[in-house]
Design a protein around this motif. Sequence first.
Motif, PDB file in Angstrom:
ATOM      1  N   SER A 113       0.859  -1.185   0.000  1.00 48.55           N
ATOM      2  CA  SER A 113       0.000   0.000   0.000  1.00 48.55           C
ATOM      3  C   SER A 113       0.893   1.232   0.000  1.00 48.55           C
ATOM      4  CB  SER A 113      -0.909   0.024   1.233  1.00 48.55           C
ATOM      5  OG  SER A 113      -0.134   0.193   2.408  1.00 48.55           O
ATOM      6  N   THR A 114       0.285   2.357  -0.326  1.00 51.08           N
ATOM      7  CA  THR A 114       1.023   3.620  -0.266  1.00 51.08           C
ATOM      8  C   THR A 114       1.486   3.898   1.153  1.00 51.08           C
ATOM      9  OG1 THR A 114      -0.233   4.501  -2.135  1.00 51.08           O
ATOM     10  CG2 THR A 114       0.855   6.094  -0.708  1.00 51.08           C
TER      11      THR A 114
ATOM     12  N   ALA B 272       1.634   1.407  -9.116  1.00 51.45           N
ATOM     13  CA  ALA B 272       2.910   1.521  -9.806  1.00 51.45           C
ATOM     14  C   ALA B 272       3.480   0.203 -10.300  1.00 51.45           C
ATOM     15  CB  ALA B 272       3.935   2.190  -8.875  1.00 51.45           C
ATOM     16  N   GLY B 273       3.220  -0.887  -9.592  1.00 52.33           N
ATOM     17  CA  GLY B 273       3.888  -2.137  -9.905  1.00 52.33           C
ATOM     18  C   GLY B 273       3.174  -3.039 -10.879  1.00 52.33           C
ATOM     19  N   LEU B 274       2.035  -2.615 -11.422  1.00 49.70           N
ATOM     20  CA  LEU B 274       1.317  -3.462 -12.374  1.00 49.70           C
ATOM     21  C   LEU B 274       2.095  -3.546 -13.680  1.00 49.70           C
ATOM     22  CD1 LEU B 274      -1.381  -5.029 -12.773  1.00 49.70           C
ATOM     23  CD2 LEU B 274      -2.262  -2.966 -13.869  1.00 49.70           C
TER      24      LEU B 274
ATOM     25  N   ARG C 229      -1.792  11.679 -16.504  1.00 52.12           N
ATOM     26  CA  ARG C 229      -2.610  12.828 -16.110  1.00 52.12           C
ATOM     27  C   ARG C 229      -2.467  13.159 -14.636  1.00 52.12           C
ATOM     28  NH1 ARG C 229      -2.064  13.103 -20.587  1.00 52.12           N
ATOM     29  NH2 ARG C 229      -3.586  13.074 -22.285  1.00 52.12           N
ATOM     30  N   GLY C 230      -1.862  12.284 -13.873  1.00 54.86           N
ATOM     31  CA  GLY C 230      -1.647  12.555 -12.460  1.00 54.86           C
ATOM     32  C   GLY C 230      -0.774  11.487 -11.837  1.00 54.86           C
ATOM     33  N   MET C 231      -0.118  11.829 -10.725  1.00 54.49           N
ATOM     34  CA  MET C 231       0.765  10.884 -10.030  1.00 54.49           C
ATOM     35  C   MET C 231       0.564  11.009  -8.528  1.00 54.49           C
ATOM     36  SD  MET C 231       4.354  11.413 -12.131  1.00 54.49           S
ATOM     37  CE  MET C 231       5.191  10.100 -11.219  1.00 54.49           C
ATOM     38  N   GLU C 232       0.715   9.886  -7.849  1.00 56.72           N
ATOM     39  CA  GLU C 232       0.773   9.840  -6.391  1.00 56.72           C
ATOM     40  C   GLU C 232       2.202   9.473  -6.015  1.00 56.72           C
ATOM     41  OE1 GLU C 232      -2.305   7.763  -3.658  1.00 56.72           O
ATOM     42  OE2 GLU C 232      -0.662   6.317  -3.915  1.00 56.72           O
TER      43      GLU C 232
ATOM     44  N   ALA D 184       6.918   6.749  -6.846  1.00 55.15           N
ATOM     45  CA  ALA D 184       5.601   6.738  -7.472  1.00 55.15           C
ATOM     46  C   ALA D 184       4.844   5.501  -7.008  1.00 55.15           C
ATOM     47  CB  ALA D 184       5.741   6.728  -8.990  1.00 55.15           C
ATOM     48  N   THR D 185       3.672   5.710  -6.438  1.00 53.78           N
ATOM     49  CA  THR D 185       2.855   4.588  -5.968  1.00 53.78           C
ATOM     50  C   THR D 185       1.615   4.365  -6.825  1.00 53.78           C
ATOM     51  OG1 THR D 185       1.878   6.115  -4.360  1.00 53.78           O
ATOM     52  CG2 THR D 185       3.657   4.666  -3.584  1.00 53.78           C
ATOM     53  N   ALA D 186       1.175   5.394  -7.544  1.00 50.72           N
ATOM     54  CA  ALA D 186       0.031   5.245  -8.443  1.00 50.72           C
ATOM     55  C   ALA D 186       0.110   6.314  -9.519  1.00 50.72           C
ATOM     56  CB  ALA D 186      -1.286   5.353  -7.687  1.00 50.72           C
ATOM     57  N   LEU D 187      -0.447   5.993 -10.687  1.00 53.72           N
ATOM     58  CA  LEU D 187      -0.474   6.932 -11.799  1.00 53.72           C
ATOM     59  C   LEU D 187      -1.860   6.943 -12.423  1.00 53.72           C
ATOM     60  CD1 LEU D 187       2.425   5.099 -12.051  1.00 53.72           C
ATOM     61  CD2 LEU D 187       2.928   7.022 -13.563  1.00 53.72           C
ATOM     62  N   THR D 188      -2.302   8.115 -12.834  1.00 52.99           N
ATOM     63  CA  THR D 188      -3.536   8.255 -13.595  1.00 52.99           C
ATOM     64  C   THR D 188      -3.162   8.469 -15.052  1.00 52.99           C
ATOM     65  OG1 THR D 188      -4.752   9.154 -11.718  1.00 52.99           O
ATOM     66  CG2 THR D 188      -5.638   9.594 -13.906  1.00 52.99           C
TER      67      THR D 188
END
Length: 429
Positions: free
Chosen positions: A21-22, A81-83, A133-136, A169-173
């Motif tokens: 998880s983040t 991020a890891g997919l 379009r976005g990053m966490e 980076a943990t998630a990206l849109t």
Amino acid sequence: MWRTWSGTRQARPRRLRTPNSTAEVATAVRSAAGEGLRVRMVGSGHSFTGAAVTSDMMLAPTALAALRRVDPESGTVTVEAGLPLRDLNEALSGHGVALANMGDIATQTVAGAVQTGTHGTGRDTGGLASQVRGMELVLADGSVASCSPTENADLFDAARVGLGGFGVATALTLAVRPAFLLHAREEPMPLDEVLGRLRQLRSSNEHFEFYWFPHTGRTLTKANNRSEGPAAPLPPFRRWLDDEFLANSAFELINRLGRRVPPAIPTINQLSARALSARDYVDTSHHVFTSPRRVRFVEMEYAIPAGELPDVLREIRATVRRRGHRISFPVEVRFAPPEDAWLSPAHGRDTAYVAAHVYRGTPHEDYFADLEAVFTSVWGRPHWGKLHTRDPRYLEGVYPRFGAAMEVRDRVDPTRRFGSDYLTSVFGP
């Protein structure tokens, strides 16, 4: 022991974490700070550089692989991020959407591919970073930040192709479009004809690329365009014959022979290039964009101004002949429109990507050095995940916003919690 796909780099980190998880990424970053350790997140190891190498704390994102949200109305998806890209493609297909463009290898993680500037070829659509379009991000102090064109915009511009140097980076849109078919046309063509018709070939195709076989005047061209259908994929046997047997099993044997008997390579290339045949099919977009690549190699790739391509290829051809190099892998050429991510190799200019490969275990240093001299003579920018020797002074001269990106890095990671030897070599201390 951790190794890159090609075996060019290895690492033995003191700590290995697999956060799911983040929040667990943030905890790991704070833990590393308490121990005085640097932190690197790895992907699939498909870079050839030391981009992910660390002897301190390594984060493996295998558990960060969820598709968090699909929003067909806004044309976006949010993915962890890891997919791996191949799994993302299948998941998107199940929701009736797809990426507009991508590279030809789908084993990389989403974040790893974006952060190193992975790209395909496109007239109107650029590489993966241009579709973000976005990053966490988890920052160096353990806080979690969101960034986009309207939120923390400078961090977004710097970190999209940031090699993990600005945060984890943990998630990206990502932007997506309704699922679509591609009409693929592949045909041999003389190199001189390709270069002479280059403007027309690029402008009349949504996705155009070609492979030049050293020691020959021949290429294989690939043109992909959206199709209304119906789907007409390659017959299973033809796909196996072309993409598995010829492009992988037979090509592996050819390269082994060439490594043992280098003087035979020009003759082998002549025979291989003459054996190429055209093919024409219509299939799901990601089945056309990507293909299996099982033959291991090392690679250098540079992004050059597209207008310089004909002269650059002619000089490479002359250099191979003059220096007596024996090269069994084709040289791959792809294209991208100008991109806005500050550290994208296609930033701000119409770009041709030129990639040179050498079979793993074959000496490559002299060949790559000769090509790098050609690329840098036209202010080429190295692919961040491919072999090169450029330093911050050179990179500052070819990236207009390099200094601005480093100012962002100084602000969000002043102690270089996400530093590494490779980042020092390209970004500076």
